[in-house]
Scaffold this motif. Structure first.
Motif, PDB file in Angstrom:
ATOM      1  N   ILE A 107      -0.410  -1.159   7.465  1.00 18.48           N
ATOM      2  CA  ILE A 107      -0.437  -0.942   6.020  1.00 18.48           C
ATOM      3  C   ILE A 107       0.819  -1.553   5.406  1.00 18.48           C
ATOM      4  CG2 ILE A 107      -0.537   0.786   4.187  1.00 18.48           C
ATOM      5  CD1 ILE A 107      -1.805   2.679   6.271  1.00 18.48           C
ATOM      6  N   ARG A 108       0.613  -2.354   4.386  1.00 15.45           N
ATOM      7  CA  ARG A 108       1.748  -3.002   3.717  1.00 15.45           C
ATOM      8  C   ARG A 108       2.656  -1.954   3.078  1.00 15.45           C
ATOM      9  NH1 ARG A 108       1.021  -7.169  -0.363  1.00 15.45           N
ATOM     10  NH2 ARG A 108       0.190  -5.404  -1.532  1.00 15.45           N
ATOM     11  N   HIS A 167      15.878   8.568   5.367  1.00 13.82           N
ATOM     12  CA  HIS A 167      16.754   7.610   4.715  1.00 13.82           C
ATOM     13  C   HIS A 167      15.851   6.513   4.166  1.00 13.82           C
ATOM     14  CE1 HIS A 167      16.624   4.661   8.051  1.00 13.82           C
ATOM     15  NE2 HIS A 167      16.584   5.730   8.811  1.00 13.82           N
ATOM     16  N   THR A 168      16.247   5.903   3.104  1.00 16.98           N
ATOM     17  CA  THR A 168      15.365   5.000   2.382  1.00 16.98           C
ATOM     18  C   THR A 168      15.121   3.719   3.153  1.00 16.98           C
ATOM     19  OG1 THR A 168      16.201   5.900   0.335  1.00 16.98           O
ATOM     20  CG2 THR A 168      15.004   3.843   0.184  1.00 16.98           C
ATOM     21  N   GLY A 169      13.840   3.382   3.255  1.00 18.79           N
ATOM     22  CA  GLY A 169      13.401   2.124   3.843  1.00 18.79           C
ATOM     23  C   GLY A 169      12.480   1.433   2.859  1.00 18.79           C
ATOM     24  N   PRO A 170      11.968   0.258   3.196  1.00 21.52           N
ATOM     25  CA  PRO A 170      11.136  -0.503   2.270  1.00 21.52           C
ATOM     26  C   PRO A 170       9.855   0.221   1.845  1.00 21.52           C
ATOM     27  CG  PRO A 170      11.705  -1.806   4.195  1.00 21.52           C
ATOM     28  CD  PRO A 170      12.214  -0.423   4.433  1.00 21.52           C
ATOM     29  N   LEU A 197       2.173   1.334   0.232  1.00 21.56           N
ATOM     30  CA  LEU A 197       2.653   2.712   0.389  1.00 21.56           C
ATOM     31  C   LEU A 197       3.591   3.089  -0.757  1.00 21.56           C
ATOM     32  CD1 LEU A 197       3.370   2.873   4.212  1.00 21.56           C
ATOM     33  CD2 LEU A 197       1.524   3.995   2.968  1.00 21.56           C
ATOM     34  N   LYS A 198       4.457   2.168  -1.121  1.00 23.30           N
ATOM     35  CA  LYS A 198       5.388   2.421  -2.216  1.00 23.30           C
ATOM     36  C   LYS A 198       4.622   2.661  -3.511  1.00 23.30           C
ATOM     37  CE  LYS A 198       9.424   0.561  -4.545  1.00 23.30           C
ATOM     38  NZ  LYS A 198      10.292  -0.590  -4.723  1.00 23.30           N
ATOM     39  N   LEU A 199       3.599   1.860  -3.770  1.00 23.69           N
ATOM     40  CA  LEU A 199       2.782   2.018  -4.970  1.00 23.69           C
ATOM     41  C   LEU A 199       2.103   3.390  -4.997  1.00 23.69           C
ATOM     42  CD1 LEU A 199       1.629   0.681  -7.534  1.00 23.69           C
ATOM     43  CD2 LEU A 199      -0.233  -0.180  -6.117  1.00 23.69           C
ATOM     44  N   ALA A 200       1.623   3.839  -3.830  1.00 21.66           N
ATOM     45  CA  ALA A 200       0.949   5.137  -3.758  1.00 21.66           C
ATOM     46  C   ALA A 200       1.904   6.286  -4.038  1.00 21.66           C
ATOM     47  CB  ALA A 200       0.312   5.311  -2.386  1.00 21.66           C
ATOM     48  N   ARG A 201       3.211   6.082  -3.833  1.00 28.97           N
ATOM     49  CA  ARG A 201       4.199   7.150  -4.019  1.00 28.97           C
ATOM     50  C   ARG A 201       4.991   7.020  -5.311  1.00 28.97           C
ATOM     51  NH1 ARG A 201       5.991   5.821   1.845  1.00 28.97           N
ATOM     52  NH2 ARG A 201       4.620   7.142   3.054  1.00 28.97           N
ATOM     53  N   GLU A 202       4.740   5.963  -6.098  1.00 29.66           N
ATOM     54  CA  GLU A 202       5.594   5.683  -7.252  1.00 29.66           C
ATOM     55  C   GLU A 202       5.525   6.717  -8.361  1.00 29.66           C
ATOM     56  OE1 GLU A 202       4.955   1.683  -8.621  1.00 29.66           O
ATOM     57  OE2 GLU A 202       6.616   0.944  -7.433  1.00 29.66           O
ATOM     58  N   THR A 203       4.367   7.224  -8.663  1.00 27.07           N
ATOM     59  CA  THR A 203       4.266   8.165  -9.774  1.00 27.07           C
ATOM     60  C   THR A 203       3.918   9.552  -9.260  1.00 27.07           C
ATOM     61  OG1 THR A 203       1.903   7.843 -10.165  1.00 27.07           O
ATOM     62  CG2 THR A 203       3.420   6.313 -11.275  1.00 27.07           C
ATOM     63  N   GLU A 204       4.259  10.542 -10.050  1.00 29.17           N
ATOM     64  CA  GLU A 204       3.947  11.923  -9.697  1.00 29.17           C
ATOM     65  C   GLU A 204       2.440  12.103  -9.554  1.00 29.17           C
ATOM     66  OE1 GLU A 204       4.719  15.840  -8.692  1.00 29.17           O
ATOM     67  OE2 GLU A 204       6.135  14.198  -8.932  1.00 29.17           O
TER      68      GLU A 204
END
Length: 164
Positions: free
Chosen positions: A122-123, A43-46, A127-134
């Protein structure tokens, strides 16, 4: 204190390293694509997907590391669960239950071993930035697959020592 801890956990992820780290195991013999299992869902978290508290019925639809990533499987959740019924997700193998009947430990565990217990903070934004693009997701998957291949080429056993 509880409120502060909850706020902190929404902004960071904790990655542990330990001398006897042992988390990842292979799928049990006979479990693979088409197998009915129970799995936690994301489920979506930050920082991205967080593990659900409950595990629900699902079917494994893909277990190929080149398509789902290292130590992950694709699952489709069964009918009868509001909000998640029919949904397909890629989840870490250790989100499948029960854990007791699992196969042998993977050599990959050596990647999280260290001489002393260590905690990396880890901020969530990183992590979000690392997963943002394919392209970023593929880079992370390729790095994990390269690390696993290197460990396996060293003939490390499940305890992280060299096989003779």
């Amino acid at each position: 204190l509880q409120r502060r801890l909850k706020m902190l956990s929404s902004k960071v992820s904790f990655v542990t390293f330990h001398p006897s780290f042992l988390r990842w195991r292979s799928l049990p013999e006979g479990v693979g694509v088409g197998s009915s299992i129970k799995s936690h869902y994301a489920h979506t978290g930050p920082g991205g997907g967080r593990q659900s508290l409950e595990a629900i019925a699902a079917t494994i639809t893909d277990a190929d590391p080149s398509t789902v990533g290292v130590r992950h499987v694709a699952v489709q959740f069964c009918d009868g669960f509001d909000g998640i019924s029919g949904v397909r997700q890629i989840v870490p193998v250790d989100w499948l239950v029960p854990h007791a009947a699992w196969g042998p430990p993977l050599p990959d565990n050596a990647m999280h071993r260290s001489p002393y217990p260590t905690l990396h903070i880890i901020r969530a934004a990183d992590l979000k930035l690392a997963r943002e693009t394919e392209q970023n997701r593929k880079s992370v998957d390729l790095l994990q697959m390269r690390n696993v291949a290197r460990l396996r080429s060293l003939n490390l056993n499940s305890t992280g020592t060299l096989d003779e």
